[in-house]
Design a protein around this motif. Structure first.
Motif, mmCIF file in Angstrom:
data_model
loop_
_atom_site.group_PDB
_atom_site.id
_atom_site.type_symbol
_atom_site.label_atom_id
_atom_site.label_comp_id
_atom_site.label_asym_id
_atom_site.label_seq_id
_atom_site.Cartn_x
_atom_site.Cartn_y
_atom_site.Cartn_z
ATOM 1 N N ILE A 9 12.188 -7.400 -8.920
ATOM 2 C CA ILE A 9 12.165 -6.449 -9.899
ATOM 3 C C ILE A 9 11.378 -6.776 -11.144
ATOM 4 N N ALA A 10 10.451 -6.042 -11.489
ATOM 5 C CA ALA A 10 9.601 -6.218 -12.593
ATOM 6 C C ALA A 10 9.545 -5.000 -13.608
ATOM 7 N N GLY A 11 9.201 -5.483 -14.832
ATOM 8 C CA GLY A 11 8.715 -4.499 -15.644
ATOM 9 C C GLY A 11 8.075 -4.627 -16.813
ATOM 10 N N GLU A 12 7.618 -3.612 -17.276
ATOM 11 C CA GLU A 12 6.672 -3.888 -18.643
ATOM 12 C C GLU A 12 7.534 -4.084 -19.963
ATOM 13 N N PRO A 13 7.561 -5.235 -20.611
ATOM 14 C CA PRO A 13 8.453 -5.524 -21.688
ATOM 15 C C PRO A 13 8.342 -4.116 -22.819
ATOM 16 N N ILE A 14 9.126 -3.940 -23.254
ATOM 17 C CA ILE A 14 9.194 -2.700 -24.640
ATOM 18 C C ILE A 14 8.806 -3.376 -25.809
ATOM 19 N N GLY A 15 9.498 -4.622 -26.020
ATOM 20 C CA GLY A 15 9.040 -5.307 -27.314
ATOM 21 C C GLY A 15 9.504 -4.929 -28.913
ATOM 22 N N GLU A 16 10.966 -4.494 -28.458
ATOM 23 C CA GLU A 16 11.603 -3.974 -29.780
ATOM 24 C C GLU A 16 12.769 -4.606 -29.654
ATOM 25 N N GLY A 26 0.767 -1.449 0.134
ATOM 26 C CA GLY A 26 0.031 -0.067 0.055
ATOM 27 C C GLY A 26 0.736 1.285 0.085
ATOM 28 N N ILE A 27 2.075 1.267 -0.030
ATOM 29 C CA ILE A 27 3.083 2.279 -0.303
ATOM 30 C C ILE A 27 3.716 2.500 -1.612
ATOM 31 N N GLN A 28 4.017 3.857 -2.004
ATOM 32 C CA GLN A 28 4.443 4.004 -3.396
ATOM 33 C C GLN A 28 5.666 4.775 -3.323
ATOM 34 N N SER A 29 6.437 4.308 -4.270
ATOM 35 C CA SER A 29 7.906 5.191 -4.565
ATOM 36 C C SER A 29 7.515 6.480 -5.348
ATOM 37 N N PRO A 30 8.434 7.395 -4.946
ATOM 38 C CA PRO A 30 8.411 8.794 -5.608
ATOM 39 C C PRO A 30 8.944 8.708 -7.049
ATOM 40 N N VAL A 31 9.749 7.656 -7.313
ATOM 41 C CA VAL A 31 10.449 7.394 -8.261
ATOM 42 C C VAL A 31 9.656 7.542 -9.701
ATOM 43 N N TYR A 32 10.089 8.316 -10.807
ATOM 44 C CA TYR A 32 9.279 7.990 -11.854
ATOM 45 C C TYR A 32 10.063 7.321 -12.954
ATOM 46 N N THR A 33 9.063 6.276 -13.606
ATOM 47 C CA THR A 33 9.813 5.222 -14.328
ATOM 48 C C THR A 33 9.446 5.513 -15.785
ATOM 49 N N ARG A 34 10.341 5.667 -16.627
ATOM 50 C CA ARG A 34 9.818 5.923 -17.837
ATOM 51 C C ARG A 34 9.274 4.420 -18.381
ATOM 52 N N THR A 35 10.246 3.546 -18.574
ATOM 53 C CA THR A 35 9.783 2.212 -18.525
ATOM 54 C C THR A 35 9.162 1.690 -17.374
ATOM 55 N N PRO A 36 7.677 1.469 -17.264
ATOM 56 C CA PRO A 36 7.132 1.263 -16.018
ATOM 57 C C PRO A 36 7.723 -0.059 -15.267
ATOM 58 N N THR A 37 8.500 0.209 -13.858
ATOM 59 C CA THR A 37 9.288 -0.750 -13.470
ATOM 60 C C THR A 37 8.854 -0.715 -11.837
ATOM 61 N N MET A 38 8.950 -2.104 -11.277
ATOM 62 C CA MET A 38 8.873 -2.390 -9.960
ATOM 63 C C MET A 38 10.249 -2.748 -9.537
ATOM 64 N N PHE A 39 10.770 -2.265 -8.351
ATOM 65 C CA PHE A 39 12.032 -2.361 -7.726
ATOM 66 C C PHE A 39 11.753 -2.614 -6.280
ATOM 67 N N LEU A 40 11.698 -3.604 -5.666
ATOM 68 C CA LEU A 40 11.489 -3.864 -4.271
ATOM 69 C C LEU A 40 12.533 -4.573 -3.418
ATOM 70 N N ASP A 41 12.807 -4.192 -2.190
ATOM 71 C CA ASP A 41 13.990 -4.762 -1.610
ATOM 72 C C ASP A 41 13.326 -5.256 -0.392
ATOM 73 N N PHE A 42 13.324 -6.546 -0.446
ATOM 74 C CA PHE A 42 12.549 -7.211 0.932
ATOM 75 C C PHE A 42 13.450 -8.018 1.802
ATOM 76 N N THR A 43 12.994 -7.940 3.189
ATOM 77 C CA THR A 43 13.854 -8.522 3.958
ATOM 78 C C THR A 43 12.978 -9.443 4.875
ATOM 79 N N LEU A 44 12.905 -10.876 4.775
ATOM 80 C CA LEU A 44 11.925 -11.728 5.493
ATOM 81 C C LEU A 44 12.640 -12.231 6.695
ATOM 82 N N ASP A 45 11.935 -12.181 7.885
ATOM 83 C CA ASP A 45 12.408 -12.845 9.266
ATOM 84 C C ASP A 45 12.115 -14.361 9.008
ATOM 85 N N PRO A 46 12.956 -15.040 9.716
ATOM 86 C CA PRO A 46 12.741 -16.597 9.468
ATOM 87 C C PRO A 46 11.431 -16.911 9.928
ATOM 88 N N GLY A 47 10.949 -17.997 8.943
ATOM 89 C CA GLY A 47 9.643 -18.473 8.863
ATOM 90 C C GLY A 47 8.616 -17.487 8.304
#
Ligand code: FJE
Ligand code: FE
Length: 305
Positions: A259-266, A172-193
């Protein structure tokens, strides 16, 4: 509306209806030399470019002075530098200069042309550099920087999972970065379990890169799939709701970027740090760089300090 409902679902710990993408490829990022005496682990290179459009390269770097990445050009894409330890100072031929430290991000749009140096500040300097392609109508735009210090990056925590939202949206929170190629870039830390179910738009290409994990800890796609160790790229198939990840270690945290992004297809034609659509455009770029034209005007005069 459907997307909204799914987001809510992904935020809760119950996941009955969430269908994860599966892992289609794992790539161990082997050490190789780059720049001047620097060593990188290259997780994504030419062989993954088709599967992972719009992503061109992912390097996990570890560099100590006097090694570094001295004056070099870029054209036609964006570089995202995320420092994990130490600091990196960049200087470019337009007078832009700065240092990013652990947790900070520099999102650089090279566009029509940048010449810069990227040099380490401390004894140990580590991080990730991601290259994201630009569509043909954006390859020749003016260069641009977006710099976020650690404190500018939105963070959230829920059920033993922490996320830093470098680009896109999570919990539910959003990055202020403007992505010209639509991109998701998340840094996750998961506790054990703990576990996550992260939504990703269906048509986007997606991968994870494991930064650190306890033995047998990092499980992607389905809870009974075989664990992945650190320094591996995990490529997901497209479709489905997103990705599920489990930390099955009983004692160690799991840290990875998703990391995920919309393919450009070129078509992609890459010549080192120049990425265009055709060989003719690459030939033109080499000429522009050589003669100082079309964005490389300062190439003849500028040297980093
Ligand atoms: C490059 C020469 C270079 N991976 N990871 C040729 F110096 C580079 C380059 C880097 C780089 C820089 C940082 Cl800070 C982190 C990196 C390569 O600068 F990519 C090519 N092709
Ligand atoms: Fe560079």
């Amino acid at each position: 509306m459907r997307r909204f409902i799914r987001n809510i679902k992904s935020m809760s710990s119950s996941s009955q209806n969430f269908v994860s993408r599966s892992v289609i490829k794992k790539v161990f990022a082997k050490l190789q030399k780059e720049g001047d005496g620097a060593v990188v682990r290259r997780g994504i290179s030419r062989s993954e470019q088709k599967l992972l459009d719009p992503f061109l390269m992912l390097d996990e770097f570890s560099v100590s002075p006097p090694a570094g990445f001295p004056d070099h050009p870029h054209r036609g894409f964006e570089t995202v530098t995320y420092v994990l330890e130490g600091g990196i100072t960049h200087q470019d031929f337009k007078g832009h200069k700065g240092t990013i430290y652990a947790g900070d991000v520099q999102w650089m749009t090279a566009g029509r042309g940048i010449i810069h140096s990227e040099m380490p500040e401390e004894e140990v300097n580590k991080g990730l550099q991601l290259w994201i392609n630009l569509s043909s109508n954006e390859k020749m735009i003016e260069p641009n920087y977006q710099e976020l210090s650690n404190s500018d990056i939105p963070k959230a925590e829920e059920n033993g999972v922490q996320v830093k939202v470098i680009a896109g949206e999570s919990m539910g929170i959003q990055s202020p970065v403007y992505t010209r190629t639509p991109t998701m870039f998340l840094d996750f830390t998961l506790d054990p379990g703990s576990q996550i179910h992260q939504n990703i738009p269906e048509s986007w290409n997606a991968f994870a890169y494991v930064i650190e994990s306890g033995e047998g800890g990092a499980v992607f796609g389905s809870s009974n799939s075989s664990p992945v160790s650190a320094h591996n790229v995990v490529v997901f198939g497209t479709g489905n709701d997103g990705v599920s990840v489990w930390n099955k270690s009983s004692s160690k945290k799991l840290r990875f970027v998703l990391i995920a992004g919309e393919p450009i297809g070129e078509p992609v034609v890459q010549y080192g740090p120049f990425v265009m659509n055709t060989q003719a455009e690459i030939d033109m770029t080499i000429e522009d760089y050589h003669y100082g034209k079309n964005g490389f005007e300062m190439a003849k005069y500028w040297r980093s300090q």
